[in-house]
Scaffold this active site. Sequence first.
Site, PDB file in Angstrom:
ATOM      1  N   LYS A 201     -10.638   9.319   0.577  1.00  0.00           N
ATOM      2  CA  LYS A 201     -10.220   8.388   1.666  1.00  0.00           C
ATOM      3  C   LYS A 201      -9.196   8.891   2.789  1.00  0.00           C
ATOM      4  O   LYS A 201      -7.888   9.047   2.423  1.00  0.00           O
ATOM      5  CB  LYS A 201      -9.595   6.946   1.424  1.00  0.00           C
ATOM      6  N   GLU A 277       2.512  13.264  -3.410  1.00  0.00           N
ATOM      7  CA  GLU A 277       3.274  14.137  -2.627  1.00  0.00           C
ATOM      8  C   GLU A 277       3.961  13.353  -1.475  1.00  0.00           C
ATOM      9  O   GLU A 277       3.033  12.861  -0.455  1.00  0.00           O
ATOM     10  CB  GLU A 277       2.206  15.232  -1.763  1.00  0.00           C
ATOM     11  N   CYS A 311       6.320  16.629   5.809  1.00  0.00           N
ATOM     12  CA  CYS A 311       7.137  15.851   4.978  1.00  0.00           C
ATOM     13  C   CYS A 311       8.450  16.964   4.485  1.00  0.00           C
ATOM     14  O   CYS A 311       9.293  16.719   3.906  1.00  0.00           O
ATOM     15  CB  CYS A 311       6.225  15.844   3.417  1.00  0.00           C
ATOM     16  N   GLU A 408      13.969   9.170   6.557  1.00  0.00           N
ATOM     17  CA  GLU A 408      13.112  10.187   7.018  1.00  0.00           C
ATOM     18  C   GLU A 408      12.473   9.635   8.446  1.00  0.00           C
ATOM     19  O   GLU A 408      12.209   8.457   8.633  1.00  0.00           O
ATOM     20  CB  GLU A 408      11.909  10.279   6.167  1.00  0.00           C
TER      21      GLU A 408
END
Lengths: 486, 513
Positions: A201, A277, A311, A408
């Site tokens: 997906k 991840e 990331c 973040e």
Amino acid sequence: MKKQGSDSNPASVLPALPEPLKDLKIKYTKIFINNEWHDSVSGKKFEVFNPANEEKICDIEEGDKADVDKAVKAARKAFELGSPWRTMDASERGRLLNKLADLVERDRLILATMEAIDGGKLFSTAYLMDLGACIKTLRYCAGWADKIHGRTVPMDGDYFTFTRHEPIGVCGQIIPWNFPLVMFIWKIAPALCCGNTVVVKPAEQTPLSALYMGSLIKEAGFPPGVVNIVPGFGPTAGAAISHHMDIDKVAFTGSTEVGKLIKEAAGKSNLKRVTLELGGKSPNIIFADADLDTAVEFAHIGLFYHQGQCCIAGSRIFVEEPIYDEFVRRSIERAKKYTLGNPLSPDVQQGPQIDKEQFKKILELIESGKKEGAKLECGGGPWGDKGYFIQPTVFSNVTDDMRIAKEEIFGPVQQIMKFKTVDEVIKRANNTTYGLAAAVFTKDIDKALTFAAALQAGTVWVNCYSAVSAQCPFGGFKMSGNGREL
Amino acid sequence: MAALNGAVENGTPDRKVVPALPRPLRGLEVKYTKIFINNEWHESTSGKKFATYNPSTLEKICDIEEGDKPDVDNAVEAAKAAFQRGSPWRQMDALSRGRLLHKLADLLERDRVILATLETMDTGKPFLQAYFIDLEGCIKTLRYYAGWADKIQGRTIPVDENFVCFTRHEPMGVCGAITPWNFPLLMLIWKMAPALCCGNTLVIKPAEQTPLTSLYIGSLIKEVGFPPGVVNIVPGYGPTAGAAISTHHSIDKIAFTGSTKVGKLIKEAASKSNLKRVTLELGGKNPCIVCADADLDLAVECAHQGVFFNQGQCCTAASRVFVEEQIYPEFVKRSVEYAKKRLVGDPFDARTEQGPQIDQNQFDKILELIESGKKEGAKLECGGLAIEDRGLFIKPTVFSEVTDNMRIAKEEIFGPVQPIMKFKSIEEVIKRANSTEYGLTAAVFTKNLDRALTLASALQSGTVWINCYNALYAQAPFGGFKMSGNGRELGEYALAEYTEVKTVTIKLSQKSP
């Protein structure tokens, strides 16, 4: 993915940069199951936008649980004992992956243009870096296909014992929007190499390159059902995958928040295996004995690459006190050099953020930085009338308790903090629930290797940043993930 | 395991001196009943205690300090401190870690009779089995991992461009371990040995039914010289102490052996809290496939031990025996003979092969499933009820004419009940054997090479035994496909469950090929 320092190595010459395709036609907008294109079961479609100008690109069939069920059935059938995929030689699997790499190379320009338009990614970056990494990762995994070895084991007693490393089965794979094609390849390449079948997906913001890959997968000759692609949204199609009772493993790249929901769903449903991840707040530590220009450049690219949407973004830069002021000065100079605009244009260094949600979140965090007392050195707000552009922003005098030092940001916002001693900076660098990457800049071997051991991060870079390559394992300590890719 | 590790057959000298069988200690005093943190014994924060019982006599053995969240918190603090950069445990050479594990094995050997006696008192398993199988497995597993300690190797990697790239396989940190009541000490060692070998620290919660041997190990850990905080043991209950572990934000990894139902809760809790890494060893409904060309005596004996060993309380229990049509009646006949001969009684009696079930809960559940077998139309060949009015003893039970839709063919019984079904073809039995959400072990009895290896490939099980059963040794990885678990214990493979990979990439000015 990131070829830092590629300037000095003659052996790996990057291809010349062509012009992006004008007038790219989007041919693949449907759900890919059994090597065929399907409409959604519900009849629904969703829109895909270009974040540089907020214009609609096209409509895509919207997959939901019913479509995921169809895809899983196809993947399960393709995985049955005796099927073409299960009876194929391992070396042949490798050949197919190499063929797929050939086709990606052939259509490199199409795919790079698509990534730039769909994801707001600089065309030059997409063509040279993203596509380069895709091709290399496919070829790397192709080589492993017939080298998946078990062991013979000298067990006690009168026994002959050996292990087999079998494919897990049907793997659900949920892909993010920051590196749509690269993350797609990072997932399907090892999965197919080991003989699994997949239901993918792609992110709802960026489904185009994944769907195009469907056409290449069919062209390369993968048997029907081995790769299935269901575009759709997280809470519907994504949740259908993580809860599915007939999916044996789910792999996800995205936010830590959603990663937790996925692992929970895996536990609640059928204990499917999980790889994650997730996010990061990676420390980049600069010592006074570092090569200052190199450090500034790596710290800059390490944060600002792809509009800060990585990331591994080096979003906490710890600079040793004696060189702090000079480091900040050079970082501001570097950040100010940017031209923002259409990612297709070769003169542009920074594109838009992916969508309005991210855009607003980043601006909110920038405001918190100002409010909480960090010093705004440059940037600090949006840019332009259209598209989700944010000025490259640098904060100095950042302290560890500020939101911009803890959360973040996923945007072009660079935090620079000061440190005095080795033990202090190790503690501060590790003081986070994240643990994806870290870097240290120093010429001292003892310092370098001490940090390599002490930093709680899945990847530690020494005198560089963002050096990621298909050969080296990548993944998170702590809440930056479970398991390793590459 | 059922083969007694070849204890008597292998390497027996010509001049046969048969050692006397070990004897259990009568009137053994239970010395360790408290919570073990930082190499010290603590009372529970709440002041509460819980009782542990002897399932053979139904008498209370003693009271144990009942750990709950505050005690787990204390244990985690200790384990975290012991894992700090620069601590004695982190600074210790890997080889020395291995030496400590060897020394622990030595102490288990020294106190083998005590531990086997405690295990029998606490679980009801026959003393000689505790001594020769459980304790043997513990000692060997410790020594196996002692040998791995200084061989936890990363790799150097030929990465593109001018970089030196290598991986480090670091300890994960504080590991939570939740252990079951069927092999209390052995299941603890299966977790403790690889965890310590790789440099982690531990917070252990043994099953509330069987805490004694785990607590005794605490005393040995201290005696051997593991630094304080490296191993911590908190006895208590699942919903309290166990849940405190699975939801803890400072525990980096959790390993659990137990039911699939609880395994799911643990993985869920791990996700909701801090994404701690999870290893699970869960239930099974393991197929045992007997082909017409098998050595029939061997197959009957292995299938028998495979299901009845440890009172049927094994995740590896051979609880679906598929027998090829041609030999079905004879197989059933011989299995019934075996079952009828099985000696059930006092686990301290050297002749006993089967003791009591662990507790009333399990006892009731097994009898209920036996009733379902009768109701749903299976043929009761022998057994089928409890042995006395008092006590948790169940007669070895055999059902034939079992069909796949019956509860006894689908649900894990965890008791001395053997369902035997019939099959015609290999294709059919593969489908039926795999038709379950479990996937822990499987066994195949045949002399035909092609059939053996085809089945070994086709069966969706973490372990496939060919012409044997319960052959479990430290060298070979063990774990489940599908809902029988996540990850592997034993072998080199367990090391991956207790290490975290770090990639280090260093830039050079020139490429060094």
